[in-house]
Design a protein around this motif. Structure first.
Motif, short mmCIF file in Angstrom:
data_model
loop_
_atom_site.label_atom_id
_atom_site.label_comp_id
_atom_site.label_asym_id
_atom_site.label_seq_id
_atom_site.Cartn_x
_atom_site.Cartn_y
_atom_site.Cartn_z
N ALA C 212 22.42 8.50 -16.38
CA ALA C 212 21.18 9.24 -16.15
C ALA C 212 20.04 8.65 -16.97
O ALA C 212 18.92 8.49 -16.48
N ALA C 213 20.33 8.28 -18.22
CA ALA C 213 19.30 7.72 -19.09
C ALA C 213 18.82 6.37 -18.56
O ALA C 213 17.63 6.08 -18.60
N ARG C 215 18.71 5.42 -15.48
CA ARG C 215 17.83 5.70 -14.34
C ARG C 215 16.41 6.00 -14.83
O ARG C 215 15.44 5.47 -14.31
N ILE C 216 16.32 6.87 -15.85
CA ILE C 216 15.00 7.23 -16.38
C ILE C 216 14.28 5.99 -16.90
O ILE C 216 13.11 5.77 -16.63
N VAL C 218 14.81 2.77 -16.15
CA VAL C 218 14.50 1.79 -15.11
C VAL C 218 13.27 2.23 -14.32
O VAL C 218 12.45 1.41 -13.91
N GLU C 219 13.10 3.55 -14.17
CA GLU C 219 11.97 4.04 -13.39
C GLU C 219 10.63 3.74 -14.04
O GLU C 219 9.61 3.76 -13.39
N GLN C 220 10.66 3.48 -15.34
CA GLN C 220 9.37 3.27 -16.00
C GLN C 220 8.89 1.84 -15.94
O GLN C 220 7.77 1.55 -16.33
#
Lengths: 250, 181, 221
Positions: C212-213, C215-216, C218-220
């Motif tokens: 989950a971390a 994903r967060i 990579v999204e930035q």
């Protein structure tokens, strides 16, 4: 209104803003009332402790602060779950606005604990189970704060903090247990904090009033911060514009 | 994609954006720097979640600004793990993009264009109907640009779809989408 | 997916050995500094040695964790991992396993030498090594969550320490206490069970949190 409807509405900033104005004033009034009453009762009318004399009266600040310090972290963990699982917009605002309050409460609990410890045990600081885990709680708050400041994108920062808060909440019982294990096994004779044997009602009743007052203060604070944050976040929305027009012409 | 709105850093990138891409079609997204081309692709890939609206994208391959090729590993070692996605061998894919002789060399020693080709080779592994390409032509020579065109045409010919953000045109029959007019 | 990712990361590790060895050198160097700082009285170190070794292991672990996802983040491999690995947590587990081999396992093997520098009795070594072997998986697994959260950030190193050290505390407490109890001739089975339990809990929960971390993060980018 069914529970499910209420749940959905709670996630909507607009609904929350419209409803919370009254909650805020009620909570603030309750907080002032309870804290003033509790403080006067506790400081002036409760009997002095037979061992500690008057110095024990600091519990009327210390205990509410310590209880809130832990409750706020639990609330952060709960908000984290809401944000990660349901993507609730309000949960992000809660996460952003509670960290500071929790950290200050933790600091207050540590400070009052130290002030109380000096006359009672003759030392400012003891690595007792509770003091140590409260100190670690403060570090957990610092971590949340630092992480939020380090991530530029607001949405991502919210979710990162949510994840960290959840991980923290899962870890807290283990941390607490390990600290207690450590201090009981290797510290030799230390003092037990507040576990005074069966406080008389005349002492704990004002304490209870103070704790309730602190919770109300906390809730009023949250609502006030959330209302400001909602206006900032939704400043482009039509209903905020209407509200601003109405307010400015009044 | 319907009614897609995205703000980034307090700035509205695009609002009420609509796009439907049928099988066998290729769409080129044009737009000035900072008009949200990359963000649009990342949203379609599921790599960016801060938007409102509906996105319904098929399983996709995404080739971003960064190739996803580790400099320490050779192109072959880089692509081997993706063989499990479906048909196609890593060796075959690398042969196709013209890296036959370089597939055992650590990627860090290859040129930018060669690394880009290795990134392109990944598209050939696994049967992903949608390709999302972000500036696929950067660092490529004229030969490489022709290669991209051929790959895209072949993919569309097999019923795939391609969404591509670019400043130059790919040169194949594509509909054009303009962002940030 | 676990095996694939493990092989891939192991290969990368072998090609960038020097980078991987630095945290271990740090462990030795810092232990040497302690030994020198305590000067002519090595017997004073004996009682402190378990604490020093464990704290240094924690810090060395942080140093090696910082690099866990950085390279993959920079070259875009992490995006592809998040997009294409199925299931991603198996791939994450593979990466963490490689990191653990290099930090946890390597430090366990090296611990006797560090212990001798710090004048720890030889009889305590098995307890120290067992504690490290049981406790370090938790360090790597919990650490991976922090590393995944901070991977794209400026000043990630200090931030990583700030986030992780409070969470490392239980491992430190039980690890040190196991060694000390063994030194005192008291059994330390309870602490070993605790270390194993913490590692097992981290093994079941941390890979999901790490995914989950990631994903967060990579999204930035």
């Amino acid at each position: 209104m069914t529970l499910k409807e209420f749940w959905h509405r709670l996630g909507s900033p607009k609904w929350f803003y419209q409803m919370s104005g009254r909650w805020q004033s009620i909570l603030a009034a309750l907080a002032v009332l309870l804290i003033v009453a509790g403080m006067i009762w506790g400081l002036a009318f409760a009997p002095p402790d037979y061992q500690q004399g008057n110095s024990f009266r600091i519990i009327y600040v210390h205990v509410p602060a310590a209880i809130l310090a832990q409750s706020v972290y639990l609330a952060l963990g709960a908000a984290g779950v809401l944000l990660l699982v349901w993507r609730m917009k309000m949960a992000q605002l809660v996460l952003e606005n509670l960290v500071g309050f929790g950290a200050w409460m933790t600091a207050l609990a540590l400070f009052t604990g130290a002030v109380w410890g000096k006359p009672t045990w003759g030392t400012w600081w003891v690595f007792d189970g509770r003091t140590t885990s409260t100190l670690l709680l403060l570090f957990l708050y610092f971590g949340l704060y630092a992480l939020r400041r380090a991530i530029p994108a607001r949405e991502a920062a919210g979710r990162a903090c949510a994840l960290l808060a959840v991980v923290g909440v899962i870890n807290i019982p283990v941390i607490k247990y390990s600290v207690e294990w450590w201090t009981t096994l290797h510290q030799g004779a230390t003092f037990k904090l507040t576990e005074a044997p069966a406080m008389p009602a005349s002492m704990w009743a004002p304490l209870l009033v103070n704790v309730l007052g602190a919770y109300c203060l906390f809730a009023a604070n949250v609502v006030a911060k959330l209302r400001t944050a909602i206006l900032r976040q939704e400043r482009g929305a039509a209903w905020v514009r209407e509200w601003a027009l109405r307010e400015s012409t009044r | 994609m319907t009614d897609l709105t995205c703000t980034r850093g307090g700035r509205k990138l695009f609002g009420s954006f609509e796009l439907t891409l049928d099988a066998g079609r290729c769409a080129e997204i044009h737009g000035a720097n900072g008009s949200g081309k990359s963000t649009l692709l990342r949203i379609a890939a599921g790599l960016f979640a801060d938007y409102s609206g509906e996105v319904d994208a098929a399983p996709c391959h995404y080739l971003g600004h960064r190739n996803g090729i580790s400099a320490l590993l050779s192109p072959l070692e880089n692509l081997k793990p993706f063989e499990r996605l479906g048909p196609g061998s890593a060796q075959g894919a690398l042969d196709r993009v013209g890296l036959h002789n370089e597939c055992e060399v650590p990627s860090g020693q290859l040129s930018q264009g060669q690394q880009r080709r290795a990134g392109l080779a990944r598209l050939l592994l696994g049967d992903r109907p949608l390709w999302l390409l972000d500036e696929p032509l950067t660092a490529l020579d004229s030969d490489g640009r022709r290669l991209v065109r051929e790959l895209v045409e072949a993919h569309c010919g097999q019923g795939g779809a391609v969404l591509c953000a670019t400043h130059q045109t790919l040169g194949c029959s594509a509909c054009e989408v303009r962002l940030g007019a | 997916m676990f095996a694939v990712q493990f092989r891939r990361d192991w290969l990368s590790l072998m090609r960038a050995k020097d980078e991987a060895i630095n945290p271990l050198v740090f462990l030795f160097l810092a232990a040497t500094l302690f030994a020198i700082a305590f000067g002519g009285e090595p017997q004073r170190l004996t009682g402190l040695a378990p604490a020093i070794i464990w704290v240094l292991v924690l810090l060395a672990n942080l140093l090696s964790l910082e690099a866990l996802f950085r390279r993959d983040f920079e070259d875009g491999t992490l995006e592809q991992l998040v997009l294409l690995a199925e299931p991603p947590f198996a791939a994450v587990l593979g990466k963490v396993a490689v990191q653990w081999c290099l930090s946890g396992v390597a430090m366990t093997v090296l611990a006797p030498m560090v212990a001798l520098l710090l004048n720890l009795p030889v009889g305590v070594l098995p307890a120290l090594m067992l504690g490290l072997l049981l406790g370090t998986p938790a360090l790597s697994l919990i650490g991976a969550v922090g590393a995944a959260l901070t991977v794209g950030l400026r000043g990630g190193g200090v931030l990583l320490a700030l986030l992780l050290l409070p969470l490392y505390l239980p491992v430190l407490v039980f690890g040190v206490s196991a060694t000390l109890d063994t030194m005192a001739g008291v059994g330390a089975a309870a602490q070993f069970y605790w270390l194993a339990a913490i590692s097992a809990m981290a093994l079941t929960l941390a890979p999901f949190a790490t995914t989950a971390a990631l994903r967060i993060s990579v999204e930035q980018s």
